[in-house]
Enzyme design. Structure first.
Site, PDB file in Angstrom:
ATOM      1  N   PRO A 244       0.816  -1.227   0.000  1.00 34.74           N
ATOM      2  CA  PRO A 244       0.000   0.000   0.000  1.00 34.74           C
ATOM      3  C   PRO A 244       0.847   1.274   0.000  1.00 34.74           C
ATOM      4  CG  PRO A 244      -0.977  -1.597   1.472  1.00 34.74           C
ATOM      5  CD  PRO A 244       0.336  -2.186   1.019  1.00 34.74           C
ATOM      6  N   GLU A 246       3.910   1.614  -1.180  1.00 38.07           N
ATOM      7  CA  GLU A 246       4.531   1.727  -2.502  1.00 38.07           C
ATOM      8  C   GLU A 246       3.509   2.277  -3.501  1.00 38.07           C
ATOM      9  OE1 GLU A 246       6.075  -1.934  -4.108  1.00 38.07           O
ATOM     10  OE2 GLU A 246       6.575  -0.991  -6.030  1.00 38.07           O
TER      11      GLU A 246
END
Ligand SMILES: Cc1cc2nc3c(=O)[nH]c(=O)nc-3n(C[C@H](O)[C@H](O)[C@H](O)COP(=O)(O)OP(=O)(O)OC[C@H]3O[C@@H](n4cnc5c(N)ncnc54)[C@H](O)[C@@H]3O)c2cc1C
Length: 381
Positions: A244, A246
């Protein structure tokens, strides 16, 4: 009314003013050289480290600023607006690699690697993708076999951002049987590691200053205590937990890019004349820019909310996937339409919109393709 991101603070205002000046004066003049040589100079990493722009959301004890992800978001936005050549590498290094070490590393590992990453002495990479598998991470074939106090790593990775520069690579490797439960994350230090070889710096259609490489592991060595986490077999879960952040980082960059495209195209169409008047006075031009400005604002408000959720430790995979696919899709559409409004000049390398158009395209692919994002969202229906 001037919109202000909910996560902005006065302290960040002060930092950003200085940071943007630094980017424009100290980094932007070198961007052309970095594109030509297909990678960013180490001196730029060092300079970013000195500015406190690498690892800002890592605690001070490990060389960071002890700030929240809001600081990372601000850094990414400013880099994307001024020297987008650096965005991908910094995003991988600061928002991804450092956070695996911070979240799963032992105290000793954190003290060993994070301060060097914060100063730019070490550049980090993460190697998930292999020639035979990208979206389907459970099919990773690279192996890490325990031999005494070491791991012996064999396999091949590809498309690895910072692959040429990396001093430290988090390798997704199979320490156990097939499937997700057999995967672990192991940190490989590259200096003097005889079994580790960098392949070519791959030729891409865009992101020319960002090095992207094949990496080869032929009995490469890592001490057994370079495993991230207390035990083997947690790699897949660790990846799922970190993705999430990233994906949100990619969405943050997408919004900054959309805003830049609208800004540059508005300036251009005010200057350029056809049929005796500025392009912006044609209704089509003005309406297209009005639409894109609106979409950029919608994207910003959604992403700002996601940043708040992440800072509160509440951003879930589904929401992050929504932000990633939608913002990257809109980034690509915006770049295409803004290039069109530049006419032939938009196709010329010397106009930033040309590079923004090709650079945007990867956003729909890496960090999990947009099709995989929709699969994840669809599972929540
Ligand atoms: C410039 C660049 C930088 C990168 N940086 C890194 C990095 O630092 N580290 C790293 O590990 N990787 C990196 N990657 C790799 C990137 O994350 C992968 O390319 C991406 O995840 C897709 O994997 P793939 O290329 O194997 O495509 P594939 O998985 O083969 O997919 C091909 C197509 O099939 C579709 N598809 C696959 N499975 C499904 C499904 N179940 N349902 C519907 N459609 C599906 C995909 O969406 C895509 O359209 C980078 C790639 C590039 C190009």
């Amino acid at each position: 009314m001037q919109y202000r991101s909910s996560w902005m603070t006065e302290e960040l205002d002060v930092f950003r003013e200085q940071f943007r000046k630094f980017l424009a004066k100290d980094l932007a003049p070198h961007a052309g050289k970095w594109r030509d040589q297909k990678m960013v100079d180490r001196s730029a990493w060092r300079a970013l480290g000195e500015m406190g722009a690498l690892l800002p959301s890592v605690p001070e004890a490990y060389g960071g600023l002890g700030a929240s992800f809001a600081y990372d978001a601000a850094v990414l936005e400013d880099i994307e607006s001024v020297v987008p050549e650096v965005t991908t590498g910094v995003s991988v290094h600061s928002c991804i690699v450092a956070h695996y070490i911070l979240n799963y590393g032992s105290e000793e590992q954190k003290l060993r690697w994070l301060p060097k990453m914060a100063s730019g002495e070490f550049v980090g990479a993460i190697a998930m993708t292999e020639p035979g598998t990208g979206s389907d991470l459970q099919a990773v074939r690279t192996t890490a076999q325990k031999q005494g106090n070491s791991y012996v790593i064999n396999g091949q990775k590809t498309f690895i951002t910072n692959g040429q520069a990396a001093d430290l690579v988090i390798v997704v490797a199979r320490t156990g049987g097939p499937g997700a439960k057999g995967l672990s994350l192991i940190v490989v230090e590259t200096a003097g590691n005889e079994g580790f070889k960098r392949g070519r710096n791959l030729d891409k259609i865009g992101l020319h200053a960002s090095d992207t490489s094949e990496l080869f592991f032929d009995n490469a060595f890592a001490p057994a205590d370079n495993l991230l986490g207390n035990e083997e077999g947690n790699g897949f879960v660790q990846l799922m937990q970190q993705l999430p952040q990233e994906r949100l980082s990619l969405a943050v960059g997408a919004v900054a890019s959309m805003e830049r495209a609208v800004r540059l195209t508005t300036e251009y169409t005010k200057e350029r004349k056809a049929f005796g008047k500025p392009l912006l006075e044609f209704q089509n031009t003005a309406f297209k820019l009005a639409e894109r400005k609106t979409e950029a604002m919608i994207a910003r408000v959604f992403v700002d909310w996601c940043v708040q959720q992440l800072v509160a430790g509440e951003l879930d995979t589904v929401t992050a996937s929504m932000a990633k696919w939608w913002c990257s899709q809109k980034q690509v559409e915006t770049a295409d339409e803004c290039l069109q409004l530049h006419g032939g000049y938009g196709y010329m390398e010397e106009y930033p919109i040309a590079r923004m158009f090709v650079d945007a395209r990867i956003q729909k692919i890496y960090g999990g393709t947009n099709e995989i994002m929709k699969l994840l969202i669809a599972r929540s229906l």
